[in-house]
Motif scaffolding. Structure first.
Motif, PDB file in Angstrom:
ATOM      1  N   VAL A 167      28.961  56.187  54.470  1.00 20.59           N
ATOM      2  CA  VAL A 167      29.952  56.213  53.392  1.00 20.59           C
ATOM      3  C   VAL A 167      29.178  56.282  52.084  1.00 20.59           C
ATOM      4  O   VAL A 167      28.319  55.429  51.832  1.00 20.59           O
ATOM      5  N   LEU A 168      29.451  57.316  51.305  1.00 26.16           N
ATOM      6  CA  LEU A 168      28.890  57.353  49.951  1.00 26.16           C
ATOM      7  C   LEU A 168      30.052  57.281  48.967  1.00 26.16           C
ATOM      8  O   LEU A 168      30.775  58.251  48.762  1.00 26.16           O
ATOM      9  N   ASP A 169      30.227  56.095  48.413  1.00 25.86           N
ATOM     10  CA  ASP A 169      31.208  55.866  47.347  1.00 25.86           C
ATOM     11  C   ASP A 169      30.380  56.033  46.073  1.00 25.86           C
ATOM     12  O   ASP A 169      29.824  55.073  45.548  1.00 25.86           O
ATOM     13  N   ALA A 170      30.304  57.262  45.619  1.00 26.09           N
ATOM     14  CA  ALA A 170      29.232  57.659  44.707  1.00 26.09           C
ATOM     15  C   ALA A 170      29.378  57.102  43.289  1.00 26.09           C
ATOM     16  O   ALA A 170      30.498  56.920  42.801  1.00 26.09           O
ATOM     17  N   PRO A 171      28.210  56.877  42.634  1.00 19.12           N
ATOM     18  CA  PRO A 171      28.288  56.614  41.195  1.00 19.12           C
ATOM     19  C   PRO A 171      28.902  57.860  40.559  1.00 19.12           C
ATOM     20  O   PRO A 171      28.530  58.987  40.908  1.00 19.12           O
ATOM     21  N   CYS A 172      29.861  57.678  39.661  1.00 20.24           N
ATOM     22  CA  CYS A 172      30.618  58.834  39.168  1.00 20.24           C
ATOM     23  C   CYS A 172      31.070  58.589  37.733  1.00 20.24           C
ATOM     24  O   CYS A 172      30.791  57.542  37.153  1.00 20.24           O
ATOM     25  N   SER A 173      31.800  59.530  37.182  1.00 24.50           N
ATOM     26  CA  SER A 173      32.230  59.402  35.787  1.00 24.50           C
ATOM     27  C   SER A 173      33.366  58.379  35.627  1.00 24.50           C
ATOM     28  O   SER A 173      33.745  58.063  34.498  1.00 24.50           O
ATOM     29  N   THR A 194      29.402  66.742  35.054  1.00 23.77           N
ATOM     30  CA  THR A 194      28.355  67.639  35.585  1.00 23.77           C
ATOM     31  C   THR A 194      27.048  66.862  35.798  1.00 23.77           C
ATOM     32  O   THR A 194      26.350  67.060  36.794  1.00 23.77           O
ATOM     33  N   LYS A 195      26.748  65.965  34.865  1.00 23.19           N
ATOM     34  CA  LYS A 195      25.531  65.143  35.022  1.00 23.19           C
ATOM     35  C   LYS A 195      25.654  64.265  36.271  1.00 23.19           C
ATOM     36  O   LYS A 195      24.700  64.133  37.045  1.00 23.19           O
ATOM     37  N   CYS A 196      26.828  63.668  36.452  1.00 22.18           N
ATOM     38  CA  CYS A 196      27.036  62.812  37.634  1.00 22.18           C
ATOM     39  C   CYS A 196      26.887  63.631  38.916  1.00 22.18           C
ATOM     40  O   CYS A 196      26.331  63.159  39.913  1.00 22.18           O
ATOM     41  N   ALA A 197      27.378  64.877  38.886  1.00 22.19           N
ATOM     42  CA  ALA A 197      27.329  65.720  40.088  1.00 22.19           C
ATOM     43  C   ALA A 197      25.887  65.985  40.524  1.00 22.19           C
ATOM     44  O   ALA A 197      25.576  66.061  41.723  1.00 22.19           O
ATOM     45  N   THR A 198      24.979  66.106  39.562  1.00 16.31           N
ATOM     46  CA  THR A 198      23.570  66.334  39.905  1.00 16.31           C
ATOM     47  C   THR A 198      23.036  65.123  40.687  1.00 16.31           C
ATOM     48  O   THR A 198      22.383  65.282  41.726  1.00 16.31           O
ATOM     49  N   LEU A 199      23.359  63.941  40.208  1.00 19.11           N
ATOM     50  CA  LEU A 199      22.920  62.722  40.903  1.00 19.11           C
ATOM     51  C   LEU A 199      23.581  62.616  42.281  1.00 19.11           C
ATOM     52  O   LEU A 199      22.939  62.253  43.281  1.00 19.11           O
TER      53      LEU A 199
END
Ligand SMILES: C[S@@+](CC[C@H](N)C(=O)[O-])C[C@H]1O[C@@H](n2cnc3c(N)ncnc32)[C@H](O)[C@@H]1O
Length: 435
Positions: A167-173, A194-199
């Motif tokens: 499960v990746l509950d991702a760091p996001c905006s 877009t910056k978050c998407a790179t991470l």
């Protein structure tokens, strides 16, 4: 009203078209509170205001000083976030990784499904947040959890092709959290997604390295930006041998943009905050690498002290690997690899500590055991609970033999404490005491 930036308003006016006014209107309303009941706890309760179609979920708030919270019977989590665990729904016995886990909402939900079988590795990159994660996991009382404090990349070197579910509950905006935490808006500008998407892609590369053949990846964010959601889905489908698993749309969930199998949650469609979730099955050949397992490292004397304590106090035989770190004894689930290169925040179930010629049980052990698994237990009243949680001793019958007792409130464990001559000594952790 939550003050939204003009860029945000412009973006979601376009994306939501006719629904946009209803969506923006919700920012004038309060964030929604809810909690899950912990099915691992021995003594259950009925609460009002059940959330439909959900396992263990109720609307409402529970005080952090209530027995229900302190014994881990409930975990506070807003309703849309609860849908992620329900979509993941791991089967018993699975090896599961929660890759971005603090403070522990998804991890505790996953543990509810695992029912103390299989393994959960609950990982958090921030050391500070990993401590809160440990506290929440401990209170939940599960026995099959390892808490790590690592980057995804370093974990991938230790767990190649290992997990049945990640499960990746991702760091996001964090757009879906604007109502709950208005400070999240301070970080937001139109380039932030877009910056978050790179991470997110970087973390997912490591995640894919750890997925076993046939395993599942659950990807979620608490944001609505397509850059961090459907565009990430496209990237995964293009770069890995994965297929989407269709998510049943319950409680106002709507189909993701271009991918009907994925799900979006909006506050104008459901009493909760914002969320995106996608579930994939991995069909490809995993990276094959032999996983070297860990070994027990107890001295003969430590082993005897633990066994003597267990014989005198417990009616349960733990399976797994006993390991000592310093003078602390932990129980690790079977089948874990050598963890010597991993930064650990909680080495499995903390059983206790070796002192000079004796063993003292941990608070965590007393939180996880049921009445059937201990030889001696004292159920305290609600009034005594407040006294005990404040750090006071309690009076008990003078007839009670000296020794360790599990303390319980409303049928659920609250650690161990010693009885000596009619007094229950206080052993409630200092850091958790009520002020
Ligand atoms: C959305 S929060 C997780 C919430 C958690 N799953 C829950 O349900 O309680 C995202 C987490 O990702 C962590 N994080 C930030 N940067 C990261 C990175 N580069 N790799 C992995 N995790 C990261 C944050 O510290 C944060 O705890």
């Amino acid at each position: 009203m939550t003050h939204l930036s003009s860029d945000f308003i412009e973006k979601y006016t376009k994306l939501l078209a006719a629904e946009a006014p209803a969506f923006f209107e919700t920012f004038n309303e309060e964030a929604v509170s809810a909690f899950r009941v912990n099915p691992l706890k021995e003594s259950q309760q009925i609460f009002p205001d059940k959330i439909p179609n959900m396992d263990w979920s109720y609307y409402g708030k529970v005080s952090g000083k209530s027995p229900e919270h302190v014994t881990g019977l409930v975990y506070s989590q807003e309703p849309a976030a609860q849908l992620v665990g329900q979509v993941a729904k791991p089967q018993k016995g699975m090896k599961v990784l929660d890759l971005a886990a603090a403070p522990g909402g998804k991890s505790t939900h996953l543990l509810s499904y695992l029912e103390n079988t299989g393994i959960l590795v609950s990982n958090e990159i921030s050391s500070k947040r990993s401590k809160i994660l440990v506290e929440n996991i401990e209170r939940f009382g599960a026995r099959n959890v390892l808490v790590t404090n690592e980057t995804a990349n370093r974990l991938a070197q230790v767990f190649p092709a290992y997990f049945d579910m990640i499960v990746l509950d991702a760091p996001c905006s964090g757009e879906g959290m604007f109502r709950k935490d208005p400070s999240a808006m301070d970080y937001w500008d139109s380039d932030y997604p877009t910056k978050c998407a790179t991470l997110q892609r970087e973390i997912l590369e490591s995640a894919m390295h750890m997925l076993a053949a046939g395993g599942y990846l659950v990807y979620s964010t608490c944001t609505w930006s397509p850059e961090e959601n459907e565009e990430i889905v496209s990237w995964l489908l293009e770069n890995y041998d994965v297929e989407l698993v269709s998510i049943e749309k319950i409680n106002g969930m709507v189909e993701g943009l271009t991918y009907p199998q994925t799900a979006r949650m909006y506050p104008h469609r459901f009493k909760g905050e914002g969320q995106f979730v996608a579930k994939f099955r991995f069909n490809g050949d995993p990276i094959s690498k032999r996983v070297k397992s860990g070994r027990s490292n107890l001295t003969k004397e430590q082993s005897q002290l633990w066994q003597a304590f267990a014989k005198e106090n417990l009616k349960v035989n733990f399976t797994g690997l006993l390991q000592v770190f310093g003078d602390q004894l932990y129980l690790l689930s079977d089948g874990l690899p050598d963890l010597s290169k991993v930064r650990i925040a909680r080495n499995g179930l903390h059983l206790g500590v070796f002192k000079k010629k004796r063993f003292e049980p941990s608070y965590a052990l007393g939180l996880t055991l049921t009445s059937k698994e201990v030889l001696r237990r004292i159920d305290i009243s609600e009034k005594d609970f407040v006294d005990y949680a404040t750090g006071n001793t309690l009076s008990v019958s003078k007839e009670l033999p000296k020794g360790w007792y599990q303390v319980a409130i409303k049928g659920n464990g609250l650690g161990f404490a010693k009885v000596v001559s009619g007094t229950l000594k206080n052993n409630f952790p200092k850091g958790l005491r009520f002020h």
